[in-house]
Design a protein around this motif. Structure first.
Motif, PDB file in Angstrom:
ATOM      1  N   THR A  19     -24.222  26.955  19.603  1.00 35.56           N
ATOM      2  CA  THR A  19     -24.956  28.026  18.939  1.00 35.56           C
ATOM      3  C   THR A  19     -24.588  28.179  17.481  1.00 35.56           C
ATOM      4  N   HIS A  20     -23.540  27.493  17.086  1.00 41.28           N
ATOM      5  CA  HIS A  20     -23.165  27.587  15.676  1.00 41.28           C
ATOM      6  C   HIS A  20     -22.824  26.191  15.187  1.00 41.28           C
ATOM      7  N   LYS A  21     -22.775  26.026  13.909  1.00 48.06           N
ATOM      8  CA  LYS A  21     -22.475  24.706  13.364  1.00 48.06           C
ATOM      9  C   LYS A  21     -21.008  24.384  13.675  1.00 48.06           C
ATOM     10  N   GLN A  22     -20.798  23.167  14.113  1.00 45.19           N
ATOM     11  CA  GLN A  22     -19.428  22.783  14.437  1.00 45.19           C
ATOM     12  C   GLN A  22     -18.595  22.745  13.164  1.00 45.19           C
ATOM     13  N   PRO A  23     -17.398  23.294  13.208  1.00 46.28           N
ATOM     14  CA  PRO A  23     -16.602  23.291  11.974  1.00 46.28           C
ATOM     15  C   PRO A  23     -16.125  21.887  11.646  1.00 46.28           C
ATOM     16  N   VAL A  24     -15.949  21.632  10.378  1.00 48.64           N
ATOM     17  CA  VAL A  24     -15.507  20.302   9.925  1.00 48.64           C
ATOM     18  C   VAL A  24     -14.021  20.169  10.254  1.00 48.64           C
ATOM     19  N   THR A  25     -13.685  19.058  10.855  1.00 47.74           N
ATOM     20  CA  THR A  25     -12.286  18.888  11.237  1.00 47.74           C
ATOM     21  C   THR A  25     -11.600  17.768  10.476  1.00 47.74           C
ATOM     22  N   GLU A  26     -12.337  17.097   9.626  1.00 41.53           N
ATOM     23  CA  GLU A  26     -11.748  15.985   8.877  1.00 41.53           C
ATOM     24  C   GLU A  26     -10.763  16.498   7.848  1.00 41.53           C
ATOM     25  N   TYR A  27      -9.630  15.867   7.794  1.00 42.03           N
ATOM     26  CA  TYR A  27      -8.568  16.345   6.913  1.00 42.03           C
ATOM     27  C   TYR A  27      -9.001  16.339   5.450  1.00 42.03           C
ATOM     28  N   GLU A  28      -9.610  15.251   5.032  1.00 42.50           N
ATOM     29  CA  GLU A  28     -10.011  15.136   3.616  1.00 42.50           C
ATOM     30  C   GLU A  28     -10.997  16.223   3.242  1.00 42.50           C
ATOM     31  N   ALA A  29     -12.005  16.375   4.090  1.00 45.71           N
ATOM     32  CA  ALA A  29     -13.035  17.368   3.783  1.00 45.71           C
ATOM     33  C   ALA A  29     -12.434  18.760   3.740  1.00 45.71           C
ATOM     34  N   LEU A  30     -11.521  19.025   4.680  1.00 50.54           N
ATOM     35  CA  LEU A  30     -10.904  20.348   4.728  1.00 50.54           C
ATOM     36  C   LEU A  30     -10.085  20.611   3.464  1.00 50.54           C
ATOM     37  N   ARG A  31      -9.326  19.614   3.033  1.00 54.33           N
ATOM     38  CA  ARG A  31      -8.510  19.788   1.818  1.00 54.33           C
ATOM     39  C   ARG A  31      -9.391  20.079   0.628  1.00 54.33           C
ATOM     40  N   GLU A  32     -10.465  19.299   0.574  1.00 52.95           N
ATOM     41  CA  GLU A  32     -11.392  19.471  -0.554  1.00 52.95           C
ATOM     42  C   GLU A  32     -11.980  20.873  -0.543  1.00 52.95           C
ATOM     43  N   LYS A  33     -12.361  21.293   0.672  1.00 55.83           N
ATOM     44  CA  LYS A  33     -12.947  22.627   0.808  1.00 55.83           C
ATOM     45  C   LYS A  33     -11.964  23.705   0.390  1.00 55.83           C
ATOM     46  N   ALA A  34     -10.741  23.557   0.832  1.00 56.41           N
ATOM     47  CA  ALA A  34      -9.733  24.565   0.503  1.00 56.41           C
ATOM     48  C   ALA A  34      -9.504  24.627  -0.993  1.00 56.41           C
ATOM     49  N   ALA A  35      -9.429  23.455  -1.608  1.00 58.67           N
ATOM     50  CA  ALA A  35      -9.202  23.418  -3.056  1.00 58.67           C
ATOM     51  C   ALA A  35     -10.369  24.043  -3.805  1.00 58.67           C
ATOM     52  N   ALA A  36     -11.586  23.715  -3.378  1.00 63.12           N
ATOM     53  CA  ALA A  36     -12.771  24.266  -4.052  1.00 63.12           C
ATOM     54  C   ALA A  36     -12.819  25.775  -3.906  1.00 63.12           C
ATOM     55  N   GLN A  37     -12.478  26.243  -2.678  1.00 62.51           N
ATOM     56  CA  GLN A  37     -12.488  27.694  -2.451  1.00 62.51           C
ATOM     57  C   GLN A  37     -11.486  28.395  -3.344  1.00 62.51           C
ATOM     58  N   LYS A  38     -10.306  27.812  -3.412  1.00 66.26           N
ATOM     59  CA  LYS A  38      -9.257  28.421  -4.239  1.00 66.26           C
ATOM     60  C   LYS A  38      -9.677  28.506  -5.695  1.00 66.26           C
ATOM     61  N   ARG A  39     -10.273  27.433  -6.164  1.00 61.02           N
ATOM     62  CA  ARG A  39     -10.717  27.389  -7.554  1.00 61.02           C
ATOM     63  C   ARG A  39     -11.801  28.431  -7.793  1.00 61.02           C
ATOM     64  N   ASP A  40     -12.722  28.510  -6.869  1.00 63.60           N
ATOM     65  CA  ASP A  40     -13.810  29.469  -7.053  1.00 63.60           C
ATOM     66  C   ASP A  40     -13.287  30.901  -7.062  1.00 63.60           C
ATOM     67  N   ILE A  41     -12.359  31.139  -6.132  1.00 63.82           N
ATOM     68  CA  ILE A  41     -11.804  32.499  -6.069  1.00 63.82           C
ATOM     69  C   ILE A  41     -11.123  32.865  -7.384  1.00 63.82           C
ATOM     70  N   GLU A  42     -10.349  31.936  -7.878  1.00 64.61           N
ATOM     71  CA  GLU A  42      -9.630  32.220  -9.123  1.00 64.61           C
ATOM     72  C   GLU A  42     -10.601  32.507 -10.234  1.00 64.61           C
ATOM     73  N   ARG A  43     -11.613  31.667 -10.343  1.00 62.55           N
ATOM     74  CA  ARG A  43     -12.600  31.846 -11.426  1.00 62.55           C
ATOM     75  C   ARG A  43     -13.289  33.184 -11.313  1.00 62.55           C
ATOM     76  N   ALA A  44     -13.716  33.490 -10.099  1.00 64.62           N
ATOM     77  CA  ALA A  44     -14.462  34.727  -9.915  1.00 64.62           C
ATOM     78  C   ALA A  44     -13.595  35.939 -10.220  1.00 64.62           C
ATOM     79  N   LEU A  45     -12.366  35.896  -9.770  1.00 66.76           N
ATOM     80  CA  LEU A  45     -11.476  37.030 -10.006  1.00 66.76           C
ATOM     81  C   LEU A  45     -11.195  37.227 -11.490  1.00 66.76           C
ATOM     82  N   THR A  46     -10.927  36.115 -12.152  1.00 67.60           N
ATOM     83  CA  THR A  46     -10.611  36.254 -13.590  1.00 67.60           C
ATOM     84  C   THR A  46     -11.832  36.757 -14.344  1.00 67.60           C
ATOM     85  N   LYS A  47     -12.996  36.283 -13.966  1.00 65.73           N
ATOM     86  CA  LYS A  47     -14.226  36.768 -14.616  1.00 65.73           C
ATOM     87  C   LYS A  47     -14.383  38.259 -14.417  1.00 65.73           C
TER      88      LYS A  47
END
Lengths: 135, 288
Positions: B135-163
């Motif tokens: 009923t929902h999209k299966q979460p990504v379990t690949e290590y590389e993709a997850l790392r990339e996602k985490a890094a992108a999220q962190k970067r976005d959060i930082e940018r948004a907060l500083t803005k």
């Protein structure tokens, strides 16, 4: 097997048989045993499955299907005899009635009622007393 | 269970018809049926007893002979009875097939039973019973993709907060142009006693908000007081006054439009950094 049946015939002799046919009852086992052989091509009215079901319920495991047929045939004869007796009672009753309003001299349609069945069963040692209505 | 009784009833009817009856009372019928059933069962019982008495397991004709003698049933005319002319032979009762489950709504063929399951057990359901639709999209379990996602999220959060902080808080600009918004930097807040942070480490940060409020220039709020002279006095007092308590008192007395406008001008002239989130609550204008 013949010896066995002869032995058992002497026991069977003491019960049931009335005067004249002692000779026949002495060897009652033999004709029956012979009759069993002739049963293979004869199909009684009561199906084998029904009879064997009731026999199995009683613990009688019939290895020979002819024995099952013998039992069903014996049952049939028993019932027929009772029915015939009841019919005679019924005829006697209807002929005793004086009315001539019925279309033919004898009432052609015979209905088996408890009035006829009770004395018929009594002759066979079965006493039936059923209330005519439920309170 | 009742099927045998029913069949027996049919046979009984045939026998009675043979005897000459056209009709039978219900009570008489039931009685005869009981007689017939009981005959067969007692025959079987007695025959079994005789058989076991003789030390056998399988009954023989002799047992039956003894049984009938014991029960007092006369079978002398049985052969003649068997050969009677008018005997009725009922049509052979066919074995009724079990009602098949309705296969109208069947889609596809059912899987056969594996070898360890006996056949008389119910069959497997239709193959659509095995379809799994998440009923929902299966979460990504690949290590590389997850790392990339985490890094992108962190970067976005930082940018948004500083803005966010830059747009709502104090900013400093490195450029000499008047346009502050082209490249705002979050202003550094000089602490009067910087060494205190090093000497008194804190692991809970909720006190910071109160600190910020105190550091804010209180004149903005206190200006809503009754007179300008009062405001200037409170200006000098600085941080000790409690700003939030004064605004609720003042606006009740000042209901004129003109004074509001005066105050608004005051605010704009004194403080160029206008933080809408730190302004005092403005009560709606009452037009007289």
């Amino acid at each position: 097997m013949k010896l066995e049946s002869e032995e058992k015939c002497t026991d069977g002799n003491t019960s049931g048989a009335t005067g004249g046919d002692q000779a026949e009852s002495k060897t009652a086992g033999q004709p029956l045993a012979e009759f069993l052989m002739q049963l293979e091509d004869y199909t009684p009215t009561i199906p084998d499955a029904v009879t064997s079901h009731y026999l199995t319920m009683a613990g009688f495991e019939a290895s020979d299907p002819r024995m099952v047929r013998l039992v069903s045939l014996a049952a049939q004869k028993f019932i027929s005899d009772i029915g015939n007796d009841a019919l005679q009672h019924c005829k006697a009753r209807s002929s005793a009635l004086p009315n001539k309003s019925s279309k033919t001299s004898k009432d052609k349609k015979y209905t088996l009622t408890m009035e006829d069945l009770a004395p018929a069963l009594n002759e066979y040692g079965i006493t039936v007393k059923k209330p005519p209505y439920f309170v | 269970m009742a099927e045998h009784r029913t069949v027996l009833g049919v046979c009984l009817g045939a026998l009675l018809t043979e005897a000459g009856f056209d009709a039978v009372d219900n009570i008489a019928y039931e009685t005869m049926l009981e007689v017939l059933t009981s005959f067969m069962i007692s025959t079987g019982n007695t025959a079994r007893n005789y058989c076991e008495l003789a030390g056998r397991v399988q009954p023989v004709v002799g047992d039956l002979v003894m049984t009938y003698a014991d029960l007092g049933i006369d079978l002398r005319g049985i052969e003649r009875y068997a050969r009677r002319q008018q005997r009725l032979v009922l049509p052979a009762l066919g074995v009724g097939s079990a009602p098949r489950p309705i296969t109208i709504l069947q889609a596809g063929s059912k899987l056969p039973h594996p070898s360890h399951i006996p056949e008389h057990l119910p069959a497997f359901p239709d193959p659509h019973a095995y379809i799994r639709t998440p009923t929902h999209k299966q979460p990504v379990t690949e290590y590389e993709a997850l790392r990339e996602k985490a890094a992108a999220q962190k970067r976005d959060i930082e940018r948004a907060l500083t803005k966010f902080v830059a747009k709502t808080g104090d900013t400093q600009s490195l450029f000499t142009t008047d346009d502050v918004n082209i490249f705002p930097l979050v202003a550094c807040k000089p602490h009067p006693q910087p060494f205190l942070d090093a000497l008194m480490p804190k692991d809970q940060v909720f006190d910071e908000e109160d600190e910020d409020l105190e550091l804010q220039p209180p004149p903005k709020r206190v200006k809503r007081g009754l007179d300008l002279s009062q405001n200037t006095d409170k200006d000098s007092d600085g941080e000790d006054s409690s700003p939030p308590s004064s605004p609720p008192e003042c606006p009740d007395s000042q209901s004129e439009v003109g004074k509001d406008i005066l105050q608004a001008e005051k605010i704009s002239s004194e403080d160029p950094i206008d933080n809408p989130y730190l302004q005092a609550v403005k009560k709606p204008h009452k037009y007289i």
